[in-house]
Design an enzyme around this catalytic site. Structure first.
Site, mmCIF file in Angstrom:
data_model
loop_
_atom_site.group_PDB
_atom_site.id
_atom_site.type_symbol
_atom_site.label_atom_id
_atom_site.label_comp_id
_atom_site.label_asym_id
_atom_site.label_seq_id
_atom_site.Cartn_x
_atom_site.Cartn_y
_atom_site.Cartn_z
ATOM 1 N NE ARG A 34 -6.445 2.988 -1.805
ATOM 2 C CZ ARG A 34 -7.099 3.620 -0.823
ATOM 3 N NH1 ARG A 34 -8.429 3.653 -0.850
ATOM 4 N NH2 ARG A 34 -6.446 4.201 0.153
ATOM 5 C CD GLU B 278 -1.909 -0.214 3.722
ATOM 6 O OE1 GLU B 278 -1.796 -1.292 3.089
ATOM 7 O OE2 GLU B 278 -2.247 0.862 3.192
ATOM 8 N NE ARG C 198 -4.217 1.310 -6.449
ATOM 9 C CZ ARG C 198 -3.918 1.388 -5.152
ATOM 10 N NH1 ARG C 198 -4.053 0.306 -4.379
ATOM 11 N NH2 ARG C 198 -3.507 2.519 -4.618
#
Length: 229
Positions: A104, A112, A153
């Site tokens: 990330r 998004e 992540r």
């Protein structure tokens, strides 16, 4: 008949001359040897005109963070490998020596992508993903990482081969926001807000829209509150 006087001090004079010659010779020898280091005296250290500096070890999976590139905040560890997938404008998969790592990207938030009818995507989400793919897909690079998020992540800055930050380039091109949600809790790289202002002023990328919605607001208003207007 008076005989020829004898030179009684001759032998002494000769000895004196010889002694003087020997003394002079000794002085000359000492003069030539003056400054020469005796064998039992250690030589002084010689300073190198080109001292070698400690070479940094190439960053690899799990190694301590390398020096930051271009003012990007220093991480606590680095990952190196090839980007094998670009999921959206701020999420990639890196194939490291110890396996694939989902990353990330730090300090930014991209529009998004949609996740079904209940979670529709934002405008410019695909354009953002494609711009990031152009920068990093299939390339070997270093991820300067800070922590793992709640989804496991690695949260990192992606450093390209030329030393630039892909995170910054996404914001600069108008394909991501500086992640200023929660009073900047997610914003390590303080250069991001200024890069966003520049992109907005120039009308780049998503900033051609009159009312662009921040992704964190979109996730709350649209996905949770079902207010996607």
């Amino acid at each position: 008949m008076r005989g020829k006087p004898s030179f009684r001090g001759g032998s002494k004079l000769t000895a004196l001359v010889v002694a003087l010659i020997l003394a002079a010779a000794g002085a000359l020898v000492n003069w030539f040897q003056d400054g020469q280091r005796p064998a039992d005296r250690p030589a002084p250290p010689i300073a190198s005109s080109n001292p070698s500096s400690s070479a940094s070890t190439p960053a690899s999976s799990g190694r301590p963070g390398a020096s930051p590139a271009g003012g990007v905040p220093q991480g606590s560890y680095t990952l190196t490998g090839t980007i094998v997938n670009v999921a959206d404008g701020d999420t990639v998969t890196l194939r490291a020596p110890d396996g694939q790592r989902r990353i990330r990207m730090d300090s930014i938030d991209a529009p998004e992508e949609g996740h079904g009818a209940d979670q529709p995507g934002q405008p410019y989400a695909e354009a953002s993903r494609q711009n990031l793919a152009t920068l990093v897909a299939g390339k070997s690079l270093t991820a300067q990482c800070y922590e793992k998020d709640q989804y496991g992540r690695d949260v990192c800055a992606l450093i390209l081969e030329d030393g630039r930050s892909a995170n910054r380039l996404q914001v600069e091109a108008g394909y991501a926001w500086a992640y200023t949600a929660r009073k900047g809790d997610y914003l390590r790289d303080k250069a991001m807000p200024d890069l966003q202002r520049q992109a907005k002023a120039a009308g780049r990328g998503l900033w051609v829209q009159q009312a662009a919605v921040q992704p964190w607001k979109w996730r709350y208003d649209c996905w949770r509150q079902r207010q996607c207007g």
